[in-house]
Scaffold this motif. Structure first.
Motif, mmCIF file in Angstrom:
data_model
loop_
_atom_site.group_PDB
_atom_site.id
_atom_site.type_symbol
_atom_site.label_atom_id
_atom_site.label_comp_id
_atom_site.label_asym_id
_atom_site.label_seq_id
_atom_site.Cartn_x
_atom_site.Cartn_y
_atom_site.Cartn_z
ATOM 1 N N UNK A 39 2.837 -7.609 -7.827
ATOM 2 C CA UNK A 39 1.797 -6.722 -7.321
ATOM 3 C C UNK A 39 1.992 -5.267 -7.692
ATOM 4 N N UNK A 40 2.601 -4.992 -8.849
ATOM 5 C CA UNK A 40 2.832 -3.604 -9.259
ATOM 6 C C UNK A 40 1.522 -2.924 -9.613
ATOM 7 N N UNK A 41 1.487 -1.628 -9.410
ATOM 8 C CA UNK A 41 0.290 -0.848 -9.669
ATOM 9 C C UNK A 41 0.027 -0.738 -11.170
ATOM 10 N N UNK A 42 -1.211 -1.039 -11.576
ATOM 11 C CA UNK A 42 -1.595 -0.894 -12.988
ATOM 12 C C UNK A 42 -1.578 0.577 -13.373
ATOM 13 N N UNK A 43 -1.858 1.445 -12.402
ATOM 14 C CA UNK A 43 -1.863 2.882 -12.684
ATOM 15 C C UNK A 43 -0.540 3.340 -13.276
ATOM 16 N N UNK A 44 0.578 2.766 -12.769
ATOM 17 C CA UNK A 44 1.896 3.161 -13.261
ATOM 18 C C UNK A 44 2.066 2.827 -14.735
ATOM 19 N N UNK A 45 1.470 1.707 -15.163
ATOM 20 C CA UNK A 45 1.581 1.324 -16.572
ATOM 21 C C UNK A 45 0.909 2.345 -17.475
ATOM 22 N N UNK A 46 -0.102 2.992 -16.945
ATOM 23 C CA UNK A 46 -0.866 3.944 -17.748
ATOM 24 C C UNK A 46 -0.187 5.296 -17.864
ATOM 25 N N UNK A 47 0.694 5.619 -16.890
ATOM 26 C CA UNK A 47 1.311 6.949 -16.907
ATOM 27 C C UNK A 47 2.772 6.918 -17.339
ATOM 28 N N UNK A 50 0.863 -1.188 0.000
ATOM 29 C CA UNK A 50 0.000 0.000 0.000
ATOM 30 C C UNK A 50 0.894 1.231 0.000
ATOM 31 N N UNK A 51 0.667 2.185 -0.896
ATOM 32 C CA UNK A 51 1.574 3.343 -1.003
ATOM 33 C C UNK A 51 1.533 4.235 0.227
ATOM 34 N N UNK A 52 2.634 4.938 0.459
ATOM 35 C CA UNK A 52 2.704 5.960 1.499
ATOM 36 C C UNK A 52 2.209 7.279 0.892
ATOM 37 N N UNK A 53 1.358 7.982 1.593
ATOM 38 C CA UNK A 53 0.838 9.263 1.100
ATOM 39 C C UNK A 53 1.443 10.383 1.938
ATOM 40 N N UNK A 54 2.198 11.259 1.284
ATOM 41 C CA UNK A 54 2.845 12.386 1.954
ATOM 42 C C UNK A 54 2.628 13.628 1.103
ATOM 43 N N UNK A 55 2.030 14.632 1.690
ATOM 44 C CA UNK A 55 1.753 15.889 0.963
ATOM 45 C C UNK A 55 1.025 15.623 -0.346
ATOM 46 N N UNK A 56 0.007 14.761 -0.286
ATOM 47 C CA UNK A 56 -0.822 14.404 -1.449
ATOM 48 C C UNK A 56 -0.043 13.672 -2.538
ATOM 49 N N UNK A 57 1.154 13.191 -2.232
ATOM 50 C CA UNK A 57 1.930 12.401 -3.185
ATOM 51 C C UNK A 57 1.957 10.949 -2.720
ATOM 52 N N UNK A 58 1.864 10.022 -3.679
ATOM 53 C CA UNK A 58 1.936 8.592 -3.362
ATOM 54 C C UNK A 58 3.349 8.084 -3.597
ATOM 55 N N UNK A 59 3.873 7.372 -2.615
ATOM 56 C CA UNK A 59 5.211 6.796 -2.729
ATOM 57 C C UNK A 59 5.116 5.289 -2.513
ATOM 58 N N UNK A 60 5.650 4.535 -3.475
ATOM 59 C CA UNK A 60 5.768 3.089 -3.323
ATOM 60 C C UNK A 60 7.193 2.772 -2.885
ATOM 61 N N UNK A 61 7.293 2.058 -1.783
ATOM 62 C CA UNK A 61 8.597 1.753 -1.208
ATOM 63 C C UNK A 61 8.986 0.322 -1.566
ATOM 64 N N UNK A 62 10.242 0.129 -1.937
ATOM 65 C CA UNK A 62 10.760 -1.216 -2.165
ATOM 66 C C UNK A 62 11.613 -1.634 -0.972
ATOM 67 N N UNK A 63 11.500 -2.891 -0.606
ATOM 68 C CA UNK A 63 12.268 -3.433 0.513
ATOM 69 C C UNK A 63 13.093 -4.621 0.048
ATOM 70 N N UNK A 64 14.291 -4.721 0.567
ATOM 71 C CA UNK A 64 15.114 -5.913 0.406
ATOM 72 C C UNK A 64 15.389 -6.450 1.805
ATOM 73 N N UNK A 65 15.169 -7.744 2.002
ATOM 74 C CA UNK A 65 15.288 -8.339 3.332
ATOM 75 C C UNK A 65 16.317 -9.457 3.301
ATOM 76 N N UNK A 66 17.296 -9.362 4.188
ATOM 77 C CA UNK A 66 18.251 -10.448 4.390
ATOM 78 C C UNK A 66 17.921 -11.154 5.703
ATOM 79 N N UNK A 67 17.805 -12.473 5.666
ATOM 80 C CA UNK A 67 17.350 -13.223 6.829
ATOM 81 C C UNK A 67 18.429 -14.201 7.295
#
Length: 573
Positions: free
Chosen positions: A476-484, A252-269
């Protein structure tokens, strides 16, 4: 000596008459004081909780039993408040005993000036004590807690984990250490400012905090680096499920100042006790998981693998060795065709990087890229690969294959570098390769942070350069991004069409992606096709383009030219 204003005195063991008399004497020194008299010992605790008293003054007589009760309550709930005995009937033995118990001073009745002096002295000492405690508390927090998130820093995290491990060292219990690296934060800071990056970190921290408890600790150990220690796991499935929860958290994107941010994570276990029995070894091995040759780099979770052959192999991948690989022509591009299933002809070709290492042998991109990233040579080698691909495509163009597009996977980090974008443009001009014949391939995870590179992507797209999204359909990438975004093609994740995963569910996913892509005007390419059964699925799902060893393994430029000649017949066999 003057008393400070607005002091509240709790007078213990005083009658109303005696309390009024003492209050009147103190009021002569400062009229702004408040006094309350307590005669019943049972009311002492209630009075302590009623408000914050500045000074406790206790009367003591042979018939009074209030001193002992007052001292007990004071020790329990009000120890910082100055406690002074003001009386004229007591023995030295009892005075000394009371002071040993913690009473601050004893003043004989009638010595009001001395009482005022003692009150001011003890209030000042209390201020000094509280200021010292506050400073120590601030130093402690600065030393042990992250100022932005409030989470423990590495040192406190290690102390707490060590304490937990010492308690369960004799128990056969598992625990997981999850080292989390946040992608794209430098881009956010440079584009929108550090205050936006800080707010993003805080939002992400809040989301992660829902998983914390006495069995699951969380720490911020770097600017974009967090670590979980979770001993609330019973088996390896629980360990993986927790990693999945962390990864799902950023879907779920982070919303800051009306902007949506998608965060990527890399996890080492790393897993206790298999990968270490101390917090330092577990953290080190969680970090080492990122060096695994199979590491995907974007929205991935990797486990530490303690294999001697991998460790020895890693030692040969140094910066100097990579640089020598370019000079000694150890790097090469192999070429794999992309087939048009309707015609049997070539839709294009993908250029695939190989390193013919003199000791380790041929290395594939999945084995090679982590070490290129690690040694900071991704842009340099990306430029080399781009030049070779453009020169080769131009050669085929001059041979008469003027509609053949060439696809090349490039590092995401290159697309936020203005000089690299200029390099692409200059290389196209130098080789005279038509821009529409170059297709740059990006991972699906790139869609989640592509807004940061939008201007650069559009600049290249405006010149005619094409873009494809690799391994699409499982992230699970956003379809919206494909459109813009200026995307032209989607390359399906091989997991959707592999022989092991052929199913009605995956077929439905491929069909849905095809339908969506058609509406958006995008091409869909199936990757990793190795058998006839997979090919039949593609026909059923109306997937038009395919790539894989079923048609041809990646081959040298010379051998690919032979394939081009053979395919003039337009047949698949």
């Amino acid at each position: 000596m003057m008393l400070r204003n607005n002091l509240r005195f709790l007078l213990i063991g005083y009658s109303e008459t005696d309390a009024m008399a003492l209050g009147a004497e103190l009021s002569k020194i400062n009229s702004k004081i408040n006094c309350k008299a307590i005669t019943d010992a049972n009311d002492i605790r209630i009075a302590f909780y009623e408000c914050e008293w500045h000074v406790l003054i206790c009367n003591y007589t042979k018939d009074s039993g209030s001193l002992k009760e007052a001292l007990e309550v004071w020790r329990q709930v009000g120890r910082d408040t100055p406690f002074i005995i003001y009386a004229d009937e007591t023995s030295d033995e009892k005075v000394i005993s009371a002071i040993h118990y913690g009473v601050h001073d004893y003043v004989y009745k009638g010595h009001i000036a001395r009482l005022v002096f003692v009150i001011e002295r003890e209030l000042k000492n209390l201020e000094i004590k509280r200021a010292k405690l506050q400073a120590e508390s601030k130093i402690y927090r600065l030393t042990y807690y992250d100022n932005l998130t409030g989470f423990p820093k590495r040192n406190l995290f290690c102390e707490k984990v060590t304490e937990i491990l010492s308690k369960q060292s004799n128990e056969k219990k598992l625990a997981g250490v999850y080292l989390i690296k946040i992608g794209g934060l430098p881009d956010i800071n440079s584009t929108y400012g550090y205050h936006v990056g800080d707010m993003l970190i805080q939002q992400l921290s809040y989301r992660m905090s829902v998983y914390t408890n006495s069995q699951c600790l969380l720490s911020r150990i770097g600017g974009s680096k967090f670590v979980f220690f979770n001993c609330d796991v019973k088996n390896l499935e629980d360990v993986q499920n927790f990693a999945d929860k962390i990864m799902h958290m950023v879907s779920i994107p982070m919303v800051i100042n009306d902007l949506e941010f998608y965060v990527t994570l890399n996890i080492g276990v790393s897993i206790y006790p298999t990968h270490g029995d101390t917090v330092s070894s577990l953290l080190a091995n969680a970090e080492n998981a990122f060096c695994d040759p199979g590491y995907k780099w974007h929205n991935s979770c990797r486990y530490f693998l303690n294999k001697p052959d991998e460790i020895s192999t890693k030692r040969v991948f140094t910066r100097e060795a990579l640089r020598r690989a370019i000079i000694n022509n150890e790097l090469e591009l192999l070429y794999q065709p992309i087939i048009n299933l309707d015609t049997g002809g070539f839709r294009g070709v993908e250029a695939i990087l190989r390193w013919n290492h003199p000791e380790a042998g041929p290395l594939t991109p999945s084995e090679l890229f982590p070490f290129i990233y690690e040694n900071g040579l991704i842009l340099e080698i990306g430029k080399w690969a781009l030049k070779q691909a453009c020169l080769q495509a131009k050669f085929w163009h001059e041979m008469g294959y003027d509609a053949l597009t060439i696809t090349l996977a490039l590092a995401v980090s290159g697309f936020d570098q203005a000089h690299f974008i200029k390099y692409v443009q200059n290389m196209l001009a130098e080789t005279k390769l038509p821009p529409q014949l170059l297709e740059l391939e990006l991972p699906e995870s790139f869609l989640q942070g592509a807004e940061f590179c939008m201007a650069n992507l559009k600049e290249l797209s405006d010149t005619g350069v094409r873009f494809s999204i690799n391994n699409y359909g499982t992230g699970g990438a956003s379809i919206r991004c494909l459109n813009i975004l200026p995307v032209n093609s989607l390359k399906l994740d091989p997991e959707l069409t592999s022989n092991q995963n052929i199913s009605s569910e995956n077929s439905a996913v491929v069909t849905a992606i095809n339908a969506m892509a058609k509406n958006l005007g995008l091409s869909v390419i199936a990757q990793g096709i190795t058998g006839k059964a997979q090919l039949n699925i593609l026909y059923e799902t109306q997937c038009k383009f395919a790539q894989g060893d079923y048609f041809s393994q990646p081959v040298s430029a010379e051998d690919f030219l032979k394939l081009l000649e053979q395919r003039k017949t337009g047949t698949l066999d």
